[in-house]
Design a protein around this motif. Structure first.
Motif, PDB file in Angstrom:
ATOM      1  N   PRO A 320       0.841  -1.193   0.000  1.00  0.00           N
ATOM      2  CA  PRO A 320       0.000   0.000   0.000  1.00  0.00           C
ATOM      3  C   PRO A 320       0.880   1.248   0.000  1.00  0.00           C
ATOM      4  O   PRO A 320       1.984   1.244   0.548  1.00  0.00           O
ATOM      5  CB  PRO A 320      -0.799  -0.108   1.306  1.00  0.00           C
ATOM      6  CG  PRO A 320      -0.636  -1.516   1.757  1.00  0.00           C
ATOM      7  CD  PRO A 320       0.667  -2.004   1.216  1.00  0.00           C
ATOM      8  N   LEU A 321       0.395   2.315  -0.593  1.00  0.00           N
ATOM      9  CA  LEU A 321       1.135   3.566  -0.652  1.00  0.00           C
ATOM     10  C   LEU A 321       0.766   4.431   0.543  1.00  0.00           C
ATOM     11  O   LEU A 321      -0.394   4.805   0.717  1.00  0.00           O
ATOM     12  CB  LEU A 321       0.823   4.310  -1.954  1.00  0.00           C
ATOM     13  CG  LEU A 321       1.491   5.668  -2.130  1.00  0.00           C
ATOM     14  CD1 LEU A 321       3.008   5.522  -2.212  1.00  0.00           C
ATOM     15  CD2 LEU A 321       0.946   6.369  -3.389  1.00  0.00           C
ATOM     16  N   ALA A 322       1.757   4.746   1.380  1.00  0.00           N
ATOM     17  CA  ALA A 322       1.515   5.625   2.520  1.00  0.00           C
ATOM     18  C   ALA A 322       1.630   7.089   2.139  1.00  0.00           C
ATOM     19  O   ALA A 322       1.110   7.955   2.838  1.00  0.00           O
ATOM     20  CB  ALA A 322       2.496   5.311   3.646  1.00  0.00           C
ATOM     21  N   GLY A 323       2.322   7.373   1.035  1.00  0.00           N
ATOM     22  CA  GLY A 323       2.429   8.758   0.593  1.00  0.00           C
ATOM     23  C   GLY A 323       3.727   9.011  -0.125  1.00  0.00           C
ATOM     24  O   GLY A 323       4.598   8.139  -0.256  1.00  0.00           O
ATOM     25  N   GLU A 324       3.857  10.234  -0.611  1.00  0.00           N
ATOM     26  CA  GLU A 324       5.049  10.683  -1.320  1.00  0.00           C
ATOM     27  C   GLU A 324       5.849  11.584  -0.388  1.00  0.00           C
ATOM     28  O   GLU A 324       5.331  12.594   0.102  1.00  0.00           O
ATOM     29  CB  GLU A 324       4.656  11.446  -2.579  1.00  0.00           C
ATOM     30  CG  GLU A 324       5.829  11.972  -3.369  1.00  0.00           C
ATOM     31  CD  GLU A 324       5.387  12.833  -4.547  1.00  0.00           C
ATOM     32  OE1 GLU A 324       6.261  13.224  -5.341  1.00  0.00           O
ATOM     33  OE2 GLU A 324       4.172  13.117  -4.650  1.00  0.00           O
ATOM     34  N   LEU A 325       7.087  11.204  -0.117  1.00  0.00           N
ATOM     35  CA  LEU A 325       7.921  11.981   0.788  1.00  0.00           C
ATOM     36  C   LEU A 325       8.452  13.199   0.054  1.00  0.00           C
ATOM     37  O   LEU A 325       9.177  13.063  -0.938  1.00  0.00           O
ATOM     38  CB  LEU A 325       9.082  11.127   1.298  1.00  0.00           C
ATOM     39  CG  LEU A 325       9.945  11.737   2.399  1.00  0.00           C
ATOM     40  CD1 LEU A 325       9.123  11.942   3.670  1.00  0.00           C
ATOM     41  CD2 LEU A 325      11.141  10.847   2.690  1.00  0.00           C
ATOM     42  N   PRO A 326       8.119  14.382   0.506  1.00  0.00           N
ATOM     43  CA  PRO A 326       8.518  15.593  -0.241  1.00  0.00           C
ATOM     44  C   PRO A 326       9.978  15.956  -0.029  1.00  0.00           C
ATOM     45  O   PRO A 326      10.587  15.603   0.986  1.00  0.00           O
ATOM     46  CB  PRO A 326       7.594  16.667   0.341  1.00  0.00           C
ATOM     47  CG  PRO A 326       7.350  16.215   1.747  1.00  0.00           C
ATOM     48  CD  PRO A 326       7.320  14.712   1.691  1.00  0.00           C
ATOM     49  N   MET A 327      10.535  16.644  -0.985  1.00  0.00           N
ATOM     50  CA  MET A 327      11.870  17.210  -0.853  1.00  0.00           C
ATOM     51  C   MET A 327      11.770  18.480  -0.021  1.00  0.00           C
ATOM     52  O   MET A 327      10.777  19.206  -0.085  1.00  0.00           O
ATOM     53  CB  MET A 327      12.442  17.535  -2.233  1.00  0.00           C
ATOM     54  CG  MET A 327      12.608  16.342  -3.150  1.00  0.00           C
ATOM     55  SD  MET A 327      13.917  15.224  -2.604  1.00  0.00           S
ATOM     56  CE  MET A 327      15.362  16.240  -2.937  1.00  0.00           C
ATOM     57  N   GLU A 328      12.780  18.725   0.794  1.00  0.00           N
ATOM     58  CA  GLU A 328      12.795  19.949   1.581  1.00  0.00           C
ATOM     59  C   GLU A 328      14.176  20.589   1.468  1.00  0.00           C
ATOM     60  O   GLU A 328      15.167  20.040   1.926  1.00  0.00           O
ATOM     61  CB  GLU A 328      12.456  19.668   3.051  1.00  0.00           C
ATOM     62  CG  GLU A 328      12.398  20.928   3.893  1.00  0.00           C
ATOM     63  CD  GLU A 328      11.652  20.721   5.207  1.00  0.00           C
ATOM     64  OE1 GLU A 328      12.098  21.260   6.218  1.00  0.00           O
ATOM     65  OE2 GLU A 328      10.618  20.016   5.207  1.00  0.00           O
ATOM     66  N   HIS A 329      14.209  21.741   0.831  1.00  0.00           N
ATOM     67  CA  HIS A 329      15.472  22.431   0.621  1.00  0.00           C
ATOM     68  C   HIS A 329      15.994  22.971   1.953  1.00  0.00           C
ATOM     69  O   HIS A 329      15.224  23.412   2.808  1.00  0.00           O
ATOM     70  CB  HIS A 329      15.293  23.565  -0.384  1.00  0.00           C
ATOM     71  CG  HIS A 329      14.857  23.108  -1.741  1.00  0.00           C
ATOM     72  ND1 HIS A 329      15.673  22.367  -2.571  1.00  0.00           N
ATOM     73  CD2 HIS A 329      13.680  23.267  -2.405  1.00  0.00           C
ATOM     74  CE1 HIS A 329      15.031  22.088  -3.687  1.00  0.00           C
ATOM     75  NE2 HIS A 329      13.811  22.625  -3.615  1.00  0.00           N
ATOM     76  N   GLY A 330      17.310  22.921   2.097  1.00  0.00           N
ATOM     77  CA  GLY A 330      17.936  23.458   3.299  1.00  0.00           C
ATOM     78  C   GLY A 330      17.887  22.532   4.495  1.00  0.00           C
ATOM     79  O   GLY A 330      18.214  22.946   5.611  1.00  0.00           O
ATOM     80  N   LEU A 331      17.507  21.265   4.276  1.00  0.00           N
ATOM     81  CA  LEU A 331      17.381  20.333   5.399  1.00  0.00           C
ATOM     82  C   LEU A 331      18.727  20.074   6.076  1.00  0.00           C
ATOM     83  O   LEU A 331      18.849  20.128   7.303  1.00  0.00           O
ATOM     84  CB  LEU A 331      16.760  19.020   4.915  1.00  0.00           C
ATOM     85  CG  LEU A 331      16.367  18.003   5.981  1.00  0.00           C
ATOM     86  CD1 LEU A 331      15.279  18.573   6.884  1.00  0.00           C
ATOM     87  CD2 LEU A 331      15.878  16.712   5.328  1.00  0.00           C
ATOM     88  N   LEU A 332      19.748  19.796   5.283  1.00  0.00           N
ATOM     89  CA  LEU A 332      21.062  19.508   5.853  1.00  0.00           C
ATOM     90  C   LEU A 332      21.640  20.724   6.568  1.00  0.00           C
ATOM     91  O   LEU A 332      22.227  20.604   7.647  1.00  0.00           O
ATOM     92  CB  LEU A 332      22.014  19.034   4.753  1.00  0.00           C
ATOM     93  CG  LEU A 332      21.700  17.671   4.129  1.00  0.00           C
ATOM     94  CD1 LEU A 332      22.710  17.341   3.035  1.00  0.00           C
ATOM     95  CD2 LEU A 332      21.702  16.583   5.190  1.00  0.00           C
TER      96      LEU A 332
END
Length: 367
Positions: A320-332
């Motif tokens: 089952p698909l729980a969702g799409e993990l978004p990219m987040e700029h500046g995380l590191l």
């Protein structure tokens, strides 16, 4: 007070229930019962006979009556949670004395020690709703599982939920680093590696580093220490008894310790980058994990290879698909400044995690 052995326990810490009441004059038996209470993380009150204060008898979560004291408590108010504790395996009269005081059980030491530790811990901590326990693992190395696990814990804690984050991967570098807490005081996994049987949930929680409103069990910076399966079982069970949510960051390999963790999860999230080699690697992980965990779901992470989308990846894995993990700029950059994943309230990762918890905690994400 009713004698030199009697003692009032100090005021309890916030959120901690009163400990059990012990009634005995048998010094050797008392030593054993105090030891078992300590193993359960409980602070008992000790008396020779029924306490003068009515609330002392009626308000205790559990009463342990030594066989020597049965006659002295015979006239006490009948209630649940009274155990008659003795040592003489060949004394048939112990059962009659248990009936006379209205005991729920007769317990003979040393055979019943582990059962008694469990019973004390249940009584002191309460047996309420267990924590919703979510495991996160990567479909391949570098998939972002630790980032998601950390963000899920941070968003849950920010919403006011009792939250514990457990690092189950000794080779992952320590999830406390993502929280900026590698120097924080508190116990780490090597302190629990020898744990057997019951671990007190309250004692566990209070002993761990407190970071960003959540408790974290991670690794120290010393030599890697494998987690014995018994220790994983005891620690996770203790964490779950505290309620709220527990997030477990897990490795891709399934050894005995990881299998113990998987057996206690309500659901698992497999983080899969949307590329063919990652999907092939994740399929092997999913096959081994699904042998233990019934509810495993895919979280797909971009960018996407040509012709792939999140539905295709989930279907290819049979999950089952729980969702799409978004990219987040500046995380590191944020982590380097002491801002863990999920700390940006309006960021895409935080929004993803918040939506996940809202669905999971209302029953939508748990089959």
């Amino acid at each position: 007070m009713d004698g030199p052995m009697a003692s009032e326990r100090p005021p309890s810490a916030e959120g901690r229930r009163a400990g059990p009441l012990i009634v005995t004059e048998d010094e050797a038996l008392l030593d054993d019962l105090l030891r078992l209470c300590a193993a359960a993380g409980a602070e008992p009150e000790v008396h020779h006979s029924v306490p003068e204060r009515r609330s002392g008898w009626e308000g205790a979560p559990l009463i342990l009556v030594g066989d020597d004291a049965a006659a002295r408590v015979r006239g006490a108010a009948r209630r649940r949670g009274v155990l008659l504790v003795g040592r003489d395996q060949d004394d048939p009269g112990v059962w009659q004395r248990a009936v006379e005081i209205g005991a729920d059980h007769v317990l003979l030491l040393p055979d019943g020690e582990q059962w008694l530790v469990d019973r004390i811990a249940d009584a002191v901590e309460g047996v309420g709703r267990q924590a919703l326990t979510v495991g996160v693992m990567g479909g391949r190395g570098g998939a972002g599982a630790s980032t998601l696990a950390c963000a899920l814990a941070v968003t849950a804690a920010r919403a006011g939920r009792r939250t514990m984050l457990i690092d189950g991967d000794p080779l992952g570098g320590g999830i406390d680093v993502l929280l900026g807490g590698e120097q924080a005081e508190g116990r780490r996994w090597p302190d629990f590696a020898a744990s057997r049987g019951r671990v007190g949930g309250g004692a566990l929680e209070e002993s761990l580093p407190h970071l960003h409103a959540l408790r974290v069990l991670s690794w120290d910076r010393g030599d890697t220490v494998a987690i014995p399966a018994e220790a994983m079982r005891a620690v996770l069970a203790a964490a779950r008894r505290r309620g709220g949510v527990v997030v477990v960051d897990l490795p891709r390999r399934v050894d005995d310790s990881v299998a113990e963790a998987l057996a206690q999860l309500d659901l698992g999230l497999l983080v899969v980058p949307a590329e063919l080699r990652a999907v092939a690697a994740a399929n092997r992980v999913a096959s081994s994990v699904s042998m233990v965990l019934r509810d495993l779901r895919a979280v797909v992470r971009g960018p996407y290879a040509a012709g792939l989308d999140e539905q295709w990846v989930a279907a290819a894995l049979g999950l089952p698909l729980a969702g799409e993990l978004p990219m987040e700029h500046g995380l590191l950059e944020g982590v380097e400044k002491g801002l863990p994943p999920g700390s940006a309230v309006r960021g895409p990762l935080s929004r993803f995690c918040t939506a996940f918890w809202e669905q999971a905690l209302t029953g939508g994400a748990v089959a």
